[in-house]
Design an enzyme around this catalytic site. Structure first.
Site, PDB file in Angstrom:
ATOM      1  N   GLY A  10      59.894   8.314  57.762  1.00 20.02           N
ATOM      2  CA  GLY A  10      60.114   7.281  58.784  1.00 20.02           C
ATOM      3  C   GLY A  10      60.445   5.956  58.120  1.00 20.02           C
ATOM      4  N   ASN A  89      57.800   7.073  64.627  1.00 20.06           N
ATOM      5  CA  ASN A  89      57.484   6.369  65.873  1.00 20.06           C
ATOM      6  C   ASN A  89      56.593   7.220  66.784  1.00 20.06           C
ATOM      7  OD1 ASN A  89      59.969   7.692  65.530  1.00 20.06           O
ATOM      8  ND2 ASN A  89      60.729   6.991  67.499  1.00 20.06           N
ATOM      9  N   LEU A 220      43.754   1.199  67.520  1.00 24.25           N
ATOM     10  CA  LEU A 220      43.958   0.995  68.962  1.00 24.25           C
ATOM     11  C   LEU A 220      43.097  -0.169  69.457  1.00 24.25           C
ATOM     12  CD1 LEU A 220      44.048   4.583  70.541  1.00 24.25           C
ATOM     13  CD2 LEU A 220      45.946   3.125  69.863  1.00 24.25           C
ATOM     14  N   ALA A 267      49.448 -19.561  75.353  1.00 23.74           N
ATOM     15  CA  ALA A 267      49.992 -18.977  76.590  1.00 23.74           C
ATOM     16  C   ALA A 267      51.510 -18.857  76.467  1.00 23.74           C
ATOM     17  CB  ALA A 267      49.629 -19.865  77.770  1.00 23.74           C
ATOM     18  N   GLY A 270      54.579 -13.882  78.114  1.00 21.06           N
ATOM     19  CA  GLY A 270      53.957 -12.555  78.034  1.00 21.06           C
ATOM     20  C   GLY A 270      54.209 -11.908  76.686  1.00 21.06           C
ATOM     21  N   GLY A 272      55.187  -8.925  73.958  1.00 23.60           N
ATOM     22  CA  GLY A 272      56.158  -7.836  73.874  1.00 23.60           C
ATOM     23  C   GLY A 272      55.935  -7.102  72.575  1.00 23.60           C
ATOM     24  N   CYS A 275      54.302  -2.366  70.056  1.00 20.07           N
ATOM     25  CA  CYS A 275      52.944  -1.832  69.899  1.00 20.07           C
ATOM     26  C   CYS A 275      51.952  -2.172  71.011  1.00 20.07           C
ATOM     27  CB  CYS A 275      52.362  -2.299  68.569  1.00 20.07           C
ATOM     28  SG  CYS A 275      53.239  -1.592  67.178  1.00 20.07           S
ATOM     29  N   ARG A 442      57.767 -20.490  76.248  1.00 22.29           N
ATOM     30  CA  ARG A 442      56.966 -20.375  75.020  1.00 22.29           C
ATOM     31  C   ARG A 442      56.186 -21.646  74.697  1.00 22.29           C
ATOM     32  NH1 ARG A 442      56.158 -15.258  72.852  1.00 22.29           N
ATOM     33  NH2 ARG A 442      57.855 -14.013  73.661  1.00 22.29           N
TER      34      ARG A 442
HETATM   35  P1  NAI Z   1      60.524   2.839  64.159  1.00 25.06           P
HETATM   36  O1  NAI Z   1      61.045   3.434  65.392  1.00 25.06           O
HETATM   37  O2  NAI Z   1      61.074   1.540  63.673  1.00 25.06           O
HETATM   38  O3  NAI Z   1      60.678   3.870  62.945  1.00 25.06           O
HETATM   39  C1  NAI Z   1      60.338   5.211  63.013  1.00 25.06           C
HETATM   40  C2  NAI Z   1      61.347   5.999  62.201  1.00 25.06           C
HETATM   41  O4  NAI Z   1      60.892   7.333  62.082  1.00 25.06           O
HETATM   42  C3  NAI Z   1      62.741   6.078  62.825  1.00 25.06           C
HETATM   43  O5  NAI Z   1      63.696   5.557  61.926  1.00 25.06           O
HETATM   44  C4  NAI Z   1      62.953   7.566  63.085  1.00 25.06           C
HETATM   45  O6  NAI Z   1      64.298   7.981  62.885  1.00 25.06           O
HETATM   46  C5  NAI Z   1      62.032   8.181  62.062  1.00 25.06           C
HETATM   47  N1  NAI Z   1      61.636   9.549  62.348  1.00 25.06           N
HETATM   48  C6  NAI Z   1      61.126  10.070  63.492  1.00 25.06           C
HETATM   49  N2  NAI Z   1      60.832  11.371  63.331  1.00 25.06           N
HETATM   50  C7  NAI Z   1      61.151  11.689  62.062  1.00 25.06           C
HETATM   51  C8  NAI Z   1      61.064  12.869  61.292  1.00 25.06           C
HETATM   52  N3  NAI Z   1      60.550  14.000  61.798  1.00 25.06           N
HETATM   53  N4  NAI Z   1      61.510  12.848  60.011  1.00 25.06           N
HETATM   54  C9  NAI Z   1      62.015  11.719  59.486  1.00 25.06           C
HETATM   55  N5  NAI Z   1      62.104  10.558  60.153  1.00 25.06           N
HETATM   56  C10 NAI Z   1      61.678  10.536  61.433  1.00 25.06           C
HETATM   57  O7  NAI Z   1      58.954   2.715  64.365  1.00 25.06           O
HETATM   58  P2  NAI Z   1      57.958   1.636  63.700  1.00 25.06           P
HETATM   59  O8  NAI Z   1      58.004   0.361  64.445  1.00 25.06           O
HETATM   60  O9  NAI Z   1      58.152   1.638  62.229  1.00 25.06           O
HETATM   61  O10 NAI Z   1      56.552   2.293  64.044  1.00 25.06           O
HETATM   62  C11 NAI Z   1      56.092   3.467  63.385  1.00 25.06           C
HETATM   63  C12 NAI Z   1      54.627   3.648  63.710  1.00 25.06           C
HETATM   64  O11 NAI Z   1      53.879   2.547  63.179  1.00 25.06           O
HETATM   65  C13 NAI Z   1      54.319   3.689  65.203  1.00 25.06           C
HETATM   66  O12 NAI Z   1      53.279   4.590  65.422  1.00 25.06           O
HETATM   67  C14 NAI Z   1      53.857   2.272  65.494  1.00 25.06           C
HETATM   68  O13 NAI Z   1      52.980   2.229  66.579  1.00 25.06           O
HETATM   69  C15 NAI Z   1      53.131   1.915  64.216  1.00 25.06           C
HETATM   70  N6  NAI Z   1      53.067   0.477  63.933  1.00 25.06           N
HETATM   71  C16 NAI Z   1      54.158  -0.321  64.149  1.00 25.06           C
HETATM   72  C17 NAI Z   1      54.092  -1.661  63.851  1.00 25.06           C
HETATM   73  C18 NAI Z   1      55.258  -2.553  64.105  1.00 25.06           C
HETATM   74  O14 NAI Z   1      55.095  -3.761  64.004  1.00 25.06           O
HETATM   75  N7  NAI Z   1      56.448  -2.042  64.415  1.00 25.06           N
HETATM   76  C19 NAI Z   1      52.873  -2.271  63.280  1.00 25.06           C
HETATM   77  C20 NAI Z   1      51.815  -1.332  63.054  1.00 25.06           C
HETATM   78  C21 NAI Z   1      51.926  -0.015  63.389  1.00 25.06           C
END
Ligand code: NAI
Length: 477
Positions: A10, A89, A220, A267, A270, A272, A275, A442
């Site tokens: 990912g 994701n 969480l 405040a 909202g 976004g 997460c 904002r």
């Molecule tokens: P994202 O959507 O930016 O990246 C996820 C990536 O995983 C995508 O590029 C997708 O193509 C890839 N992917 C999915 N299935 C796959 C597979 N089977 N094999 C290879 N690649 C695969 O998501 P993001 O924002 O990085 O979030 C990832 C996790 O981290 C989520 O669970 C999120 O809740 C958590 N998280 C996110 C934060 C953030 O600020 N974005 C902060 C803390 C945790």
């Protein structure tokens, strides 16, 4: 056991930055970040990284091709790794059981199956994605049911706490690194191996270890508490607008109490981001499944207040513009869900723009980091839009804020980008239709100086002097 080779599945907002920082801080460890998306990997290998984060370009450029690699060869990278981060994701489910609330774990499951299919030696598998409690157990079941002879897995939970916009500093100086694992001799060895990776730059006292379920729930819980704080101050902002109190003053006063603290009390229109909403809904669903309806209802209210705040702000725009925005031109400043990121997932701007489009307003959007395709993909998403042609017809994307505001009835600030504070508002005002309205979602602008220029200013959590004349107290609620 010492980790020499890391694979990260990912290459998104978490996998990319977190593994770039690991490679940067651990020159003796080879880190490969893999993804199914060729386009994303190509961007990580280019001069134009797929995500914008202050300081990230420099880090990636300093280690890419040395001990940091981006690739779509997932099998090879898994085979070579001693430790695998799952950073895929985990969006809210949009179908079937738990639709609209539960986390969709299909990407996690597919990553686990890929690992099981190709691994010929034992590995530590680390869930970094945010997941419901006991997801590690599901990963473990999949891996153990499909393992090759002699291959063993240790599953750890290592949730990521970085915030977009400050990801690099958060990763280099984390408040804490959380590692959960089985409290067995093998589990403790795996916990120690991952702790040793972080120890290269994180002080021992900031590495917190615990059982897997506590670790999963802590992520969480942290996001639920943060989102709750924003909804609490936003709920208070509605009371302020109705009474004449000023939410910034109230936030300052309560933030002086050391038990409350002064952070995250601003405040706004909202929250976004990818997460907060997803993780609170995930918690709500978990509580419902655990037969804890009162607890579920408590956390659901955090989301309800956020929806209310966005809708309230959009309604205020409509009411101030003499109860109709049909065919009126409105400039929206900012589409990212917060400053210093190009991420638009669940951005308040999507909802505000959509409500105004529903009313037939002509919207001009300017954001310093978000491109046209991204904005249209958000505004035409079936979750917010049932008429994509209408979006094409009513929305224009501008690459200059002054051009965006020209001949408009109103400017609406939806993201707190620093540059918005520095604009020449006299110039903006002169080229707008009159009366010229400015809605500061904002609370970042100097309202008095805007009113001195001639703007009719509306903001969150405060009734500005002139508004008393124009707007009945209860009208926005
Ligand atoms: P994202 O959507 O930016 O990246 C996820 C990536 O995983 C995508 O590029 C997708 O193509 C890839 N992917 C999915 N299935 C796959 C597979 N089977 N094999 C290879 N690649 C695969 O998501 P993001 O924002 O990085 O979030 C990832 C996790 O981290 C989520 O669970 C999120 O809740 C958590 N998280 C996110 C934060 C953030 O600020 N974005 C902060 C803390 C945790």
């Amino acid at each position: 056991m010492s980790v020499r080779n890391i694979c990260c599945i990912g290459a998104g907002y978490v996998g990319g930055p977190s593994c770039s920082v690991i490679a940067y801080k651990c020159p003796d460890i080879t880190v490969s970040v893999v993804d199914l998306s060729q386009q994303r990997i190509d961007q990580w290998n280019s001069d134009n990284l797929p995500i914008f984060e202050p300081g990230l370009d420099e880090i990636v450029k300093s280690v890419r091709g040395k001990n940091l690699f981006f690739s779509t060869d997932i099998d090879k990278s898994i085979q070579e790794a001693d430790l695998i981060f799952i950073c895929v994701n985990t969006p809210t489910k949009s179908y079937g059981l738990g639709k609209g609330r539960a986390a969709d774990l299909k990407y996690i499951e597919s990553a686990a199956r890929m690992i099981a299919n190709v691994s010929c030696v034992s590995k530590i598998v680390v869930e970094k994605s945010t997941v419901p409690v006991k997801a590690a157990e599901s990963i473990s079941n999949i891996l153990r049911a499909n393992h090759k002879p002699g291959v063993k897995y240790q599953i750890l939970s290592n949730p990521e706490f970085l915030a977009e916009g400050t990801a690099v500093t958060d990763l280099i100086n984390p408040d804490r690194v959380l590692i959960g694992g089985e409290q067995t001799p093998e589990g403790l060895v795996a916990i120690k191996a991952l702790s040793d990776v972080y120890h290269r730059w994180v002080p021992e006292e900031n590495i917190v270890t615990m059982n897997t379920w506590s670790s999963e729930l802590s992520k969480l819980a942290a996001n639920a508490f943060l989102a709750q704080r924003i909804s609490s101050i936003n709920a208070m902002s509605a009371v302020c607008e109705a009474t004449g109190a000023d939410v910034s003053e109230v936030a300052h006063a309560i933030g002086k109490d050391s038990r409350i603290g002064n952070k995250f009390l601003k405040a706004s229109v909202g929250f976004g981001g990818s997460c907060f909403q997803k993780d609170v809904l995930n918690l709500v669903y978990l509580c419902e499944c655990l037969n804890l309806p009162e607890v579920a209802a408590y956390w659901q209210q955090v989301i309800n207040i956020n929806d209310f705040q966005r809708r309230r702000f959009a309604n205020r725009i409509i009411e101030c513009l003499f109860n109709t925005v049909t065919n009126k031109k409105i400039a929206i400043f900012g589409f990212a869900f917060k400053k210093d990121t190009g991420d638009t997932r669940e951005s308040a701007a999507i909802y505000v723009a959509s409500y105004l489009i529903e009313e037939g307003a002509q919207i001009r959007i300017y954001d310093p980091k978000v491109d046209r395709a991204q904005i249209f993909s958000e505004l035409t998403h079936p979750a917010v839009c049932n008429n994509p042609d209408r979006v094409e017809e009513l929305v224009t994307i501008c690459d200059d804020p002054y051009r965006a505001a020209e001949e408009t009835h109103a400017v609406v600030v939806c993201t707190e980008w620093d540059e918005f504070v520095t604009y020449d508002y006299k110039r903006l005002y002169e080229n707008m239709l009159k009366p010229a309205f400015l809605f500061d979602g904002r609370v970042i602008l100097n309202h008095q100086s805007l009113m001195d220029i001639g703007f009719h200013v509306e903001t969150i959590g405060k009734r500005l002097a002139r508004n008393n004349v124009n707007r009945p107290i209860a009208a926005t609620n």
